[in-house]
Enzyme design. Sequence first.
Site, PDB file in Angstrom:
ATOM      1  N   CYS A 176       0.867  -0.999  -0.115  1.00 19.83           N
ATOM      2  CA  CYS A 176      -0.264   0.056   0.110  1.00 19.83           C
ATOM      3  C   CYS A 176       0.539   1.040   0.037  1.00 19.83           C
ATOM      4  CB  CYS A 176      -0.641   0.173   1.316  1.00 19.83           C
ATOM      5  SG  CYS A 176      -1.862   1.940   0.690  1.00 19.83           S
ATOM      6  N   CYS A 216      -2.769   0.437   3.976  1.00 17.98           N
ATOM      7  CA  CYS A 216      -4.012  -0.984   4.371  1.00 17.98           C
ATOM      8  C   CYS A 216      -3.572  -2.656   3.843  1.00 17.98           C
ATOM      9  CB  CYS A 216      -4.927   0.115   2.464  1.00 17.98           C
ATOM     10  SG  CYS A 216      -4.838   1.184   2.374  1.00 17.98           S
TER      11      CYS A 216
END
Lengths: 193, 92
Positions: free
Chosen positions: A98, A103
């Site tokens: 990410c 994330c």
Amino acid sequence: MSLLETPSGKLLDAISALLAAKGIAAPDEIAERIRITDQASPARGAQMVARAWTEPEFRAQMLANGTLAAESMGIPMRGLPPLGVLEDTAEVHHVVVCTLCSCYPRAVLGYPPFWFKSAAYRSRAVRDPRGLIAEWGTVLPDSVKLRVVDSTADYRWMVLPLRPEGTEGWSVEQLAALVDEGDMIGVTIPTRG
Amino acid sequence: MLEAGQRVRVRDDWPETRGPCHIRTPHYLRGEIGTVERHLGDFPNPEDLAFARPAPAKALYHVRFDLPMHWPEGRAGDALVVEIFEHWLEAA
């Protein structure tokens, strides 16, 4: 005292109180989410991987809809972003990053490892992915194409790695024990050990 | 709606230079050309959600960018696959 020096417990209390006052999230909802997140660990993802290695139907479901597959194993997914599953093959290997933040499919892998959130990992994963995973000892043959999946928006991604050779006839429990978080991020490859 | 296999360019736009914003399109992809792999679904626009504005659903795509890109280390045949909202994509 600056914000960065404030004890994190006090900050959490203050934000919880604000969220409650504004009617965005009640304290018990936040406590429930923290409880669910604390319970998650890479062992859950490993169980999904091992089942996919042994049950073709589950594998197909997991690749088509990771959220449904996780829920079918009793993993709470309500209110979470959809889980996408990236299938490694003899020709393709996946690595997840990410670049914008951190994330991570927490419901199935737990909290991200510290390096996953580092600027070094996030920038090198897109600039020099083969050099990056080589630092874990992962060297892909030239015949294998690498796909780096940058998790920038609404999905959370996990890798379904290749089943190690020489594990024919192994139980789901034995297979799950071979799989760790790095294998499901794609920086490492599960081996027979 | 974009089709799988369609060539697209990520808009070379820099809203962060015009004021406060929240965007999910990484810097390194602005202006780059890629290929649509598939439609992932429609999701509330994070650019609005971040500011508690009404957030209409926008189409989200998996877009493939072939390596090497800007950097010398990338190997031909490898690729980056990134979630990009439709309003950041234009025909290439």
